[in-house]
Design a protein around this motif. Structure first.
Motif, PDB file in Angstrom:
ATOM      1  N   ALA A 127       0.833  -1.204   0.000  1.00 16.57           N
ATOM      2  CA  ALA A 127       0.000   0.000   0.000  1.00 16.57           C
ATOM      3  C   ALA A 127       0.870   1.258   0.000  1.00 16.57           C
ATOM      4  O   ALA A 127       0.588   2.221  -0.715  1.00 16.57           O
ATOM      5  N   GLU A 128       1.942   1.244   0.781  1.00 11.28           N
ATOM      6  CA  GLU A 128       2.844   2.396   0.822  1.00 11.28           C
ATOM      7  C   GLU A 128       3.530   2.587  -0.530  1.00 11.28           C
ATOM      8  O   GLU A 128       3.694   3.707  -1.011  1.00 11.28           O
ATOM      9  N   ARG A 129       3.920   1.488  -1.149  1.00  8.16           N
ATOM     10  CA  ARG A 129       4.550   1.563  -2.480  1.00  8.16           C
ATOM     11  C   ARG A 129       3.584   2.162  -3.491  1.00  8.16           C
ATOM     12  O   ARG A 129       3.956   3.013  -4.302  1.00  8.16           O
ATOM     13  N   GLU A 130       2.331   1.751  -3.461  1.00 11.01           N
ATOM     14  CA  GLU A 130       1.317   2.296  -4.374  1.00 11.01           C
ATOM     15  C   GLU A 130       1.101   3.788  -4.128  1.00 11.01           C
ATOM     16  O   GLU A 130       0.963   4.567  -5.078  1.00 11.01           O
ATOM     17  N   ARG A 131       1.069   4.186  -2.865  1.00 12.20           N
ATOM     18  CA  ARG A 131       0.912   5.615  -2.556  1.00 12.20           C
ATOM     19  C   ARG A 131       2.105   6.414  -3.072  1.00 12.20           C
ATOM     20  O   ARG A 131       1.947   7.502  -3.621  1.00 12.20           O
ATOM     21  N   THR A 132       3.291   5.853  -2.926  1.00 12.63           N
ATOM     22  CA  THR A 132       4.493   6.524  -3.423  1.00 12.63           C
ATOM     23  C   THR A 132       4.443   6.658  -4.939  1.00 12.63           C
ATOM     24  O   THR A 132       4.746   7.728  -5.486  1.00 12.63           O
ATOM     25  N   LEU A 133       4.050   5.593  -5.629  1.00 11.23           N
ATOM     26  CA  LEU A 133       3.940   5.647  -7.085  1.00 11.23           C
ATOM     27  C   LEU A 133       2.904   6.684  -7.515  1.00 11.23           C
ATOM     28  O   LEU A 133       3.131   7.439  -8.473  1.00 11.23           O
ATOM     29  N   ASP A 134       1.788   6.747  -6.805  1.00  7.41           N
ATOM     30  CA  ASP A 134       0.756   7.743  -7.133  1.00  7.41           C
ATOM     31  C   ASP A 134       1.282   9.157  -6.948  1.00  7.41           C
ATOM     32  O   ASP A 134       1.036  10.037  -7.780  1.00  7.41           O
ATOM     33  N   ARG A 135       2.007   9.394  -5.856  1.00  3.74           N
ATOM     34  CA  ARG A 135       2.570  10.735  -5.618  1.00  3.74           C
ATOM     35  C   ARG A 135       3.584  11.100  -6.697  1.00  3.74           C
ATOM     36  O   ARG A 135       3.612  12.232  -7.190  1.00  3.74           O
ATOM     37  N   LEU A 136       4.434  10.140  -7.065  1.00  5.38           N
ATOM     38  CA  LEU A 136       5.429  10.405  -8.107  1.00  5.38           C
ATOM     39  C   LEU A 136       4.759  10.677  -9.448  1.00  5.38           C
ATOM     40  O   LEU A 136       5.193  11.561 -10.196  1.00  5.38           O
ATOM     41  N   GLU A 137       3.703   9.930  -9.758  1.00  5.61           N
ATOM     42  CA  GLU A 137       2.993  10.146 -11.011  1.00  5.61           C
ATOM     43  C   GLU A 137       2.350  11.533 -11.037  1.00  5.61           C
ATOM     44  O   GLU A 137       2.427  12.250 -12.044  1.00  5.61           O
ATOM     45  N   ALA A 138       1.755  11.939  -9.938  1.00  4.86           N
ATOM     46  CA  ALA A 138       1.147  13.275  -9.863  1.00  4.86           C
ATOM     47  C   ALA A 138       2.224  14.351 -10.005  1.00  4.86           C
ATOM     48  O   ALA A 138       2.015  15.371 -10.669  1.00  4.86           O
ATOM     49  N   ARG A 139       3.385  14.117  -9.398  1.00  6.39           N
ATOM     50  CA  ARG A 139       4.488  15.085  -9.513  1.00  6.39           C
ATOM     51  C   ARG A 139       4.968  15.187 -10.954  1.00  6.39           C
ATOM     52  O   ARG A 139       5.233  16.283 -11.450  1.00  6.39           O
ATOM     53  N   MET A 140       5.076  14.046 -11.640  1.00  9.27           N
ATOM     54  CA  MET A 140       5.495  14.073 -13.043  1.00  9.27           C
ATOM     55  C   MET A 140       4.499  14.870 -13.887  1.00  9.27           C
ATOM     56  O   MET A 140       4.904  15.668 -14.735  1.00  9.27           O
ATOM     57  N   GLU A 141       3.214  14.654 -13.661  1.00  4.28           N
ATOM     58  CA  GLU A 141       2.191  15.386 -14.418  1.00  4.28           C
ATOM     59  C   GLU A 141       2.297  16.882 -14.174  1.00  4.28           C
ATOM     60  O   GLU A 141       2.211  17.689 -15.110  1.00  4.28           O
ATOM     61  N   ALA A 142       2.486  17.282 -12.921  1.00  2.00           N
ATOM     62  CA  ALA A 142       2.606  18.706 -12.592  1.00  2.00           C
ATOM     63  C   ALA A 142       3.854  19.306 -13.233  1.00  2.00           C
ATOM     64  O   ALA A 142       3.810  20.431 -13.771  1.00  2.00           O
ATOM     65  N   LEU A 143       4.952  18.580 -13.187  1.00  7.54           N
ATOM     66  CA  LEU A 143       6.185  19.082 -13.802  1.00  7.54           C
ATOM     67  C   LEU A 143       6.045  19.181 -15.317  1.00  7.54           C
ATOM     68  O   LEU A 143       6.509  20.155 -15.926  1.00  7.54           O
ATOM     69  N   GLN A 144       5.409  18.201 -15.936  1.00  7.24           N
ATOM     70  CA  GLN A 144       5.200  18.254 -17.387  1.00  7.24           C
ATOM     71  C   GLN A 144       4.335  19.457 -17.759  1.00  7.24           C
ATOM     72  O   GLN A 144       4.609  20.144 -18.742  1.00  7.24           O
ATOM     73  N   PHE A 145       3.309  19.728 -16.966  1.00 12.00           N
ATOM     74  CA  PHE A 145       2.459  20.889 -17.231  1.00 12.00           C
ATOM     75  C   PHE A 145       3.278  22.169 -17.106  1.00 12.00           C
ATOM     76  O   PHE A 145       3.182  23.062 -17.961  1.00 12.00           O
ATOM     77  N   SER A 146       4.086  22.266 -16.059  1.00 11.34           N
ATOM     78  CA  SER A 146       4.919  23.458 -15.868  1.00 11.34           C
ATOM     79  C   SER A 146       5.875  23.656 -17.038  1.00 11.34           C
ATOM     80  O   SER A 146       6.073  24.776 -17.501  1.00 11.34           O
ATOM     81  N   LEU A 147       6.451  22.554 -17.507  1.00  9.80           N
ATOM     82  CA  LEU A 147       7.383  22.648 -18.632  1.00  9.80           C
ATOM     83  C   LEU A 147       6.676  23.140 -19.894  1.00  9.80           C
ATOM     84  O   LEU A 147       7.204  23.977 -20.627  1.00  9.80           O
TER      85      LEU A 147
END
Length: 74
Positions: free
Chosen positions: A15-35
């Motif tokens: 469950a912790e691994r899944e939460r970490t993956l979700d947070r990283l995916e959201a961060r990637m999306e936000a960074l891609q939008f910023s770029l």
């Protein structure tokens, strides 16, 4: 009465691994939008570097022996 908790630890870790993956995916999306939205920003290179590191971390967690299939710079 004894409680069998041997299966609880792996579930908690998964469950912790899944939460970490979700947070990283959201961060990637936000960074891609910023770029895309702010190419002229002085932070552009920092965001791109952060996106690269975040993507590498995400892929390492998903498949420790695999490689990032996304071409650099995309």
């Amino acid at each position: 009465m004894a409680t069998n908790t041997s299966g609880a630890r792996p579930l908690e870790a998964d469950a912790e691994r899944e939460r970490t993956l979700d947070r990283l995916e959201a961060r990637m999306e936000a960074l891609q939008f910023s770029l895309r939205a702010r190419r002229a920003s002085p932070r552009f290179e920092l965001w791109r570097h952060d996106l690269r590191e975040t993507r590498e971390t995400w892929f390492r967690l998903v498949d420790p022996d695999g490689q990032d299939p996304t071409p650099e710079g995309s």
